[in-house]
Motif scaffolding. Sequence first.
Motif, PDB file in Angstrom:
ATOM      1  N   TRP A  57      -0.530  -8.117 -17.644  1.00  0.00           N
ATOM      2  CA  TRP A  57       0.134  -8.450 -16.387  1.00  0.00           C
ATOM      3  C   TRP A  57      -0.882  -9.012 -15.410  1.00  0.00           C
ATOM      4  CZ3 TRP A  57      -0.741  -5.816 -11.643  1.00  0.00           C
ATOM      5  CH2 TRP A  57       0.220  -6.015 -10.629  1.00  0.00           C
TER       6      TRP A  57
ATOM      7  N   VAL B  68      -3.332   2.976 -12.757  1.00  0.00           N
ATOM      8  CA  VAL B  68      -3.406   2.149 -13.961  1.00  0.00           C
ATOM      9  C   VAL B  68      -2.962   0.727 -13.629  1.00  0.00           C
ATOM     10  CG1 VAL B  68      -2.273   1.832 -16.188  1.00  0.00           C
ATOM     11  CG2 VAL B  68      -2.964   4.101 -15.472  1.00  0.00           C
TER      12      VAL B  68
ATOM     13  N   LEU C  32       0.828  -1.202   0.000  1.00  0.00           N
ATOM     14  CA  LEU C  32       0.000   0.000   0.000  1.00  0.00           C
ATOM     15  C   LEU C  32       0.864   1.254   0.000  1.00  0.00           C
ATOM     16  CD1 LEU C  32      -2.848  -1.107   2.435  1.00  0.00           C
ATOM     17  CD2 LEU C  32      -2.918  -0.950  -0.048  1.00  0.00           C
TER      18      LEU C  32
ATOM     19  N   TRP D 293       1.871   2.905  -3.394  1.00  0.00           N
ATOM     20  CA  TRP D 293       0.688   3.348  -4.135  1.00  0.00           C
ATOM     21  C   TRP D 293       1.130   4.159  -5.352  1.00  0.00           C
ATOM     22  CZ3 TRP D 293      -4.118   2.653  -1.348  1.00  0.00           C
ATOM     23  CH2 TRP D 293      -5.256   3.094  -2.037  1.00  0.00           C
ATOM     24  N   PRO D 294       0.924   3.640  -6.541  1.00  0.00           N
ATOM     25  CA  PRO D 294       1.543   4.252  -7.729  1.00  0.00           C
ATOM     26  C   PRO D 294       1.137   5.692  -7.984  1.00  0.00           C
ATOM     27  CG  PRO D 294       0.715   2.072  -8.238  1.00  0.00           C
ATOM     28  CD  PRO D 294       0.209   2.400  -6.878  1.00  0.00           C
ATOM     29  N   SER D 295      -0.099   6.065  -7.691  1.00  0.00           N
ATOM     30  CA  SER D 295      -0.481   7.436  -8.019  1.00  0.00           C
ATOM     31  C   SER D 295       0.134   8.438  -7.044  1.00  0.00           C
ATOM     32  CB  SER D 295      -2.002   7.574  -8.052  1.00  0.00           C
ATOM     33  OG  SER D 295      -2.551   7.146  -6.830  1.00  0.00           O
TER      34      SER D 295
ATOM     35  N   TYR E  81       1.545  -2.702 -11.942  1.00  0.00           N
ATOM     36  CA  TYR E  81       0.850  -1.993 -10.863  1.00  0.00           C
ATOM     37  C   TYR E  81       1.161  -0.519 -11.019  1.00  0.00           C
ATOM     38  CZ  TYR E  81      -0.097  -0.963  -5.821  1.00  0.00           C
ATOM     39  OH  TYR E  81      -0.561  -0.482  -4.624  1.00  0.00           O
ATOM     40  N   GLY E  82       0.196   0.195 -11.599  1.00  0.00           N
ATOM     41  CA  GLY E  82       0.473   1.579 -11.907  1.00  0.00           C
ATOM     42  C   GLY E  82       1.253   1.729 -13.192  1.00  0.00           C
ATOM     43  N   VAL E  83       1.368   0.628 -13.922  1.00  0.00           N
ATOM     44  CA  VAL E  83       2.146   0.611 -15.162  1.00  0.00           C
ATOM     45  C   VAL E  83       1.237   0.096 -16.257  1.00  0.00           C
ATOM     46  CG1 VAL E  83       4.200  -0.290 -16.300  1.00  0.00           C
ATOM     47  CG2 VAL E  83       4.204   0.037 -13.830  1.00  0.00           C
ATOM     48  N   GLY E  84       0.973   0.936 -17.271  1.00  0.00           N
ATOM     49  CA  GLY E  84       0.071   0.512 -18.333  1.00  0.00           C
ATOM     50  C   GLY E  84       0.797  -0.278 -19.400  1.00  0.00           C
TER      51      GLY E  84
END
Lengths: 246, 481, 172
Positions: free
Chosen positions: B225, B220, A80, A83-85, A141-144
């Motif tokens: 994945w 995102v 947690l 958190w990517p954002s 995770y937070g990666v498109g």
Amino acid sequence: MNKRSIAAPIVLVATVLFSLVPLVREGVELPVAEHHLLHAVMLAGAALAGILFVGSPVRGRPGSPAWLLAAMLAPLPAMLLMWPSDYAYLETHAFGHVVEHLGLVGLGFVTGYAGQRYANGIGWAAGLSVVAMAALAAGGYGVGPGGAANVPPAPQAAVPGTTAAAFGEPHVANGAKLFGQNCAVCHGVAGAGGEGPSLRGESARKSLVLAEHWIANPAPPMPKLYPGTLSAQDVADVAGYVETLK
Amino acid sequence: MSGLRVMWTYMLTGLAIFALMLLAGIGLRASQANWIAIDPGTFYSILSLHGIGMIVAMALAGLGVLWYLVRKEIPELDPRVAYMAYGFFLAGVVSVIVSVVPGKYGSLWTMLYPLPFVGAYWPSWATGAWLVGNALVMIGFMLWCAQVLGALLARYGGIRGMLAIDYVFDRRAFAEAGRTPPPPAMFAAAIVSFDGFITGTVGLVIGTALIVHWIDPSVVVNPLWAKNLTYLFGHSFANLTMYMAVAGIYVGLPLCTKREYHTSVPLAVAWWGTLLFVMIAYFHHLYMDFAQMVWMQYVGEISSYLAAVPVVVVTIYGGVMLVHRSGMRWSLGSMFLYAGMIGWVVGGAAAVLDATIPVNVDLHNTLWVPGHFHTYLLEGVLLFILGWVFVNLEQRAGAASSLPVRWLTGIGMFGGGSLFLMSFYLAGAAGVPRRYALEPAPGPYLAGLATIGALAFLAGLLVCIVEGIRLARLSKREALT
Amino acid sequence: MGNVGPIFWIFCAIAVLAISSMVLLGNYRNREALPQDVVTSSGYAIRRYWFWAVIAGSIAAFFLTIPSFPYLSAAANADAIHFPVVAQQYGFAAPPVVPLNRDVIFDVSSKDVNHGFGIYAPNGAMMSQVQAMPGYVNHLRVRFTVPGRYLIRCLEYCGIAHAAMQGGFDVR
């Protein structure tokens, strides 16, 4: 003083120093994937330090279940914290960034330490697990998706003949039955509405011809059931039924 | 003593959940047969519950058996940890049930991101309850695995000892040092806890990512994945239930046949194969995702094939050798254990065929897929568990079941079960897609046959439950006299 | 049943063989029990052959199936016609007409969630399929030799109307 008891504080200090890097490199923008991997390195160092601090346990029985619970739960707040954002914000706020890093170091340390206190080898298992989680995060995770998002433009489907004559004379009773089978799932029983809009009073919005045309060529998300599930006559019947809804 | 209590707690909870999910499943098939009317929203909600419920039910039952067997070898195994893990499982189950009833969550158990966030016809809190429930189950599973793994490492001397590496590579030196390898059931425990730990880790990664996205949709997630992790976790978790239950064979069949089953080099090496192939076979779920790196597809096919080798060459072959010309008395226990091996082979044949990429082009996501895994679960894992239950009951009661009871149970559960399963395979071969609330022809007709088969299965199961209660009562009386 | 008919019969054959052989081997009725070491000595000898047969069969099957893999090389893309297909809840945007007797490549993607692009021939049999994933394009090569109306079904659960999600095209 054996090798392990010297290595333990060295690894911990090295990890903590690594986690302080944002203080000297403020404002560096990293791709999220790379950032996750650096956090994985931090977690690895912290977990290793935790394992080394326990030393070589010589015992027959496992430790208290509380240690096991701590080792299994600690990775979750670590994920947690990643958190990517938040990364964009943290990269421009060094102090918060370091606090986050120290949190990761603490949680990684707890994972390795508590695991080893529970049973020999479990510190390694839990430590590898939390590092693997952070490393796997780099994949998505937070990666498109990469540059592959070139979705081709939707081809214009040719509109088959949609004059009223093409669909035949509506039979409302059959239309009601077909409506229940195919349409009520989204438009609700008797068109009361649901995921799809209410069809009550639809005759004021669409004439029979327009209703038939719409059923035959809907816009998404409405499924196109003609000419697959519904025949031309079916389309007329359902449209006829819809026209009766009040 | 408390080992038995843990075992029965896990097993009976698992079997109770199984029974409820069986009723739900019959309802689903009857709905697909157009015999009862369930609207698609409710259908998919029930299907979601049925999927995860069955897997967790089988896992709970299998983990219970394994825990008991590990404790027989390693008395230091603390029941408190087993109950702690059980508590997490139960909390997860409750959360999942709440997400479906009344939450109406309907995105199925191997949901693929961006589901369940797009096109959801249920409230957002239900999504959260589902995801949190799954995470709780994963934590419970990892607690179980960590305890058993720690115990095995301590007892047998690290990974080297747990996997009998020294035993395999230098048997003579090993024996001369007075060492003995772990017994066969401990290999099952080792592979389940080791691979299970990895499986749980992966499950928590995808679970956390989805929970974070649920809270903060600006995060995102890469769909490819997500699919990889979902299936690495899902395939492995489901597959491992079979390896949990197989411990019942390793201990139950020798009891029934009054023969011995020892660790051998082939057995140890076979389990090494399973350790690896269970984890890398998951690529076979992504054959039709051409965006995957192609080497993964190759690895998926060859490892899916090779995963069958330890099973057919060591476990099943060994089981048949134990029973062959042994003079074993057929009872419900021995019948179930043996039939479970047959089910495993049949389900495996269907699986290996589907795992062949050019065949998968035609069978992927058709009803063939539930055909093969229902074979594994209903006529494999479940039968191993029931076999273990009955071997135990029969031993304690000093009695076995009569011929009519065995025939009734057999006709229902094997005959009815076969009809139920054949319906899936026929429909899959005819191209009927899976997960269709309303099926195209010949789906509904075959679903009707399946419902009949499932009802016969249920009848056989009821006979067997009544018989189980009878044996349990008898053993209570035995204990008192 | 289309292409998969033979597979179904192979499966049935294996199932019948497995069930009957295991039932026969396990049934001790009317046959005297033997001591375990007598059974295992011949059992282990047979198992050696069984092991090598299974390994050899697996590896042979693997290599035999490789030429039929649907994964395209860049060279294969060269002289085929490309058609974009976009899936979304709950329909397919697909070309209305596809040529007969030519190599065709469908470039399949999705606008929202994962879908499955499943092609069904006029006789109802499944012909081919590929996943439709958001953010990625999958290339499926097909050659149509039978003219007529082809149906597209969605083969990946995508939401409440998954079973109703269809499309179609004519081949001529």
